[in-house]
Write an enzyme that holds these catalytic residues in place. Structure first.
Site, PDB file in Angstrom:
ATOM      1  N   LYS A   1       0.839  -1.199   0.000  1.00  0.00           N
ATOM      2  CA  LYS A   1       0.000   0.000   0.000  1.00  0.00           C
ATOM      3  C   LYS A   1       0.876   1.251   0.000  1.00  0.00           C
ATOM      4  CE  LYS A   1      -3.659   0.199   2.640  1.00  0.00           C
ATOM      5  NZ  LYS A   1      -4.444   0.105   3.893  1.00  0.00           N
TER       6      LYS A   1
HETATM    7  C1  E4P Z   1      -7.662   0.996   4.136  1.00  0.00           C
HETATM    8  O1  E4P Z   1      -7.069   0.053   3.714  1.00  0.00           O
HETATM    9  C2  E4P Z   1      -7.473   1.597   5.448  1.00  0.00           C
HETATM   10  O2  E4P Z   1      -6.939   0.648   6.342  1.00  0.00           O
HETATM   11  C3  E4P Z   1      -8.688   2.161   6.083  1.00  0.00           C
HETATM   12  O3  E4P Z   1      -9.891   1.644   5.753  1.00  0.00           O
HETATM   13  C4  E4P Z   1      -8.503   3.374   6.886  1.00  0.00           C
HETATM   14  O4  E4P Z   1      -9.674   3.923   7.341  1.00  0.00           O
HETATM   15  P1  E4P Z   1      -9.817   4.777   8.661  1.00  0.00           P
HETATM   16  O5  E4P Z   1      -8.435   5.079   9.157  1.00  0.00           O
HETATM   17  O6  E4P Z   1     -10.591   5.965   8.270  1.00  0.00           O
HETATM   18  O7  E4P Z   1     -10.570   3.880   9.604  1.00  0.00           O
END
Ligand code: E4P
Length: 198
Positions: free
Chosen positions: A85
Site C-alpha cells: 500500500k
Molecule cells: C484501508 O485500507 C485503510 O486501512 C482504512 O480503511 C482506513 O480507514 P480509517 O483510518 O478511516 O478507519
C-alpha cells in the site's frame, strides 16, 4: 464483490476467514500499531492464518519514493505475495512507478479525489482505495468519489479495481456497492453488521 478485512487482529481474522467469503486482509500503520507487536511478526502471523490464496496488503511509511521502494522490497522479501500500500502523495506516485517496475503489486491508498486514483492506476496501482468515511466526515461525498473512480476505470479500460475503504457504517458500504466498486475492505465489527437486521 471482493471482500477484504481491514484489521491486524488475529482472532478477528481467524473468525472472519472461517465465516465469511474473505479474499484478503488490509492493514495500515495505525491498525498495526494497535496490536503492540513487531510489524514483521504480525504480517507473518496474518499470512499463516489466511493462507497463500488470500491477499495481504501492508503499507509503506517512508516520505520519499526511494524509501518507499526499499520498504516495498523488504516487504516482498518477507512475503513474496504481499500487496504494498502506497499513499497517493507526489512521492507516493513516483514510488508506485518504481515499485510497479519491480513487479510488486500495489494498492494506492488514502485516495480522496478521482484524479488521484486515475493517476495512481496509470502509475501501476492494481487496487485504488478511496477513504469513504473520511470524505463523508469533511462534508465530501465518499460514494461519489468511489463512483467516479469506477467510471474512470471503465472509460480508460484500466487494469485496476476500486477497493473502497474507511467505512463507519453499513449505508456507506451499501452505497459504494451500488456504485459498482469491485472491492471493499471492512473492519470486523462492521463486517458482522452487514448481516444484521433487527
Ligand atoms: C484501508 O485500507 C485503510 O486501512 C482504512 O480503511 C482506513 O480507514 P480509517 O483510518 O478511516 O478507519
Amino acid at each position: 464483490m471482493i471482500y477484504m478485512l481491514d484489521t491486524a487482529d488475529l482472532n478477528a481474522i481467524t473468525q472472519a476467514v472461517d465465516l465469511y467469503p474473505i479474499a484478503g486482509v488490509t492493514t495500515n500503520p495505525s491498525i498495526i500499531a494497535k496490536e503492540n507487536r513487531p510489524f514483521k511478526a504480525i504480517l507473518l502471523d496474518i499470512r499463516e492464518v489466511i493462507g497463500r490464496e488470500r491477499m495481504l496488503h501492508a503499507q509503506v511509511m517512508g516520505k520519499d519514493a526511494r524509501t518507499m521502494l526499499k520498504e516495498a522490497q523488504a516487504l516482498r522479501e518477507l512475503d513474496p505475495q504481499i500487496i504494498v500500500k502506497v499513499p497517493v502523495t507526489t512521492q507516493g506516485l513516483k514510488a508506485m512507478k518504481l515499485i510497479h517496475a519491480q513487479g510488486i503489486r500495489i494498492t494506492a491508498t488514502a485516495i480522496l479525489t478521482p484524479q488521484q486514483a486515475l493517476m495512481a492506476a496509470v502509475a501501476g496501482a492494481e487496487f485504488l482505495a478511496p477513504y469513504v468515511n473520511r470524505l463523508d466526515n469533511i462534508c465530501g461525498d465518499g460514494t461519489a468519489v468511489a463512483a467516479d473512480m469506477v467510471q474512470l476505470i471503465e472509460n480508460y479500460q484500466l487494469d485496476a479495481k476500486v477497493l473502497a475503504a474507511s467505512f463507519k457504517n453499513i449505508q456507506q458500504v451499501h452505497k459504494v456497492a451500488l456504485a459498482g466498486v469491485q472491492s471493499v475492505t471492512i473492519a470486523p465489527d462492521l463486517m458482522e453488521q452487514l448481516l444484521v437486521h433487527p
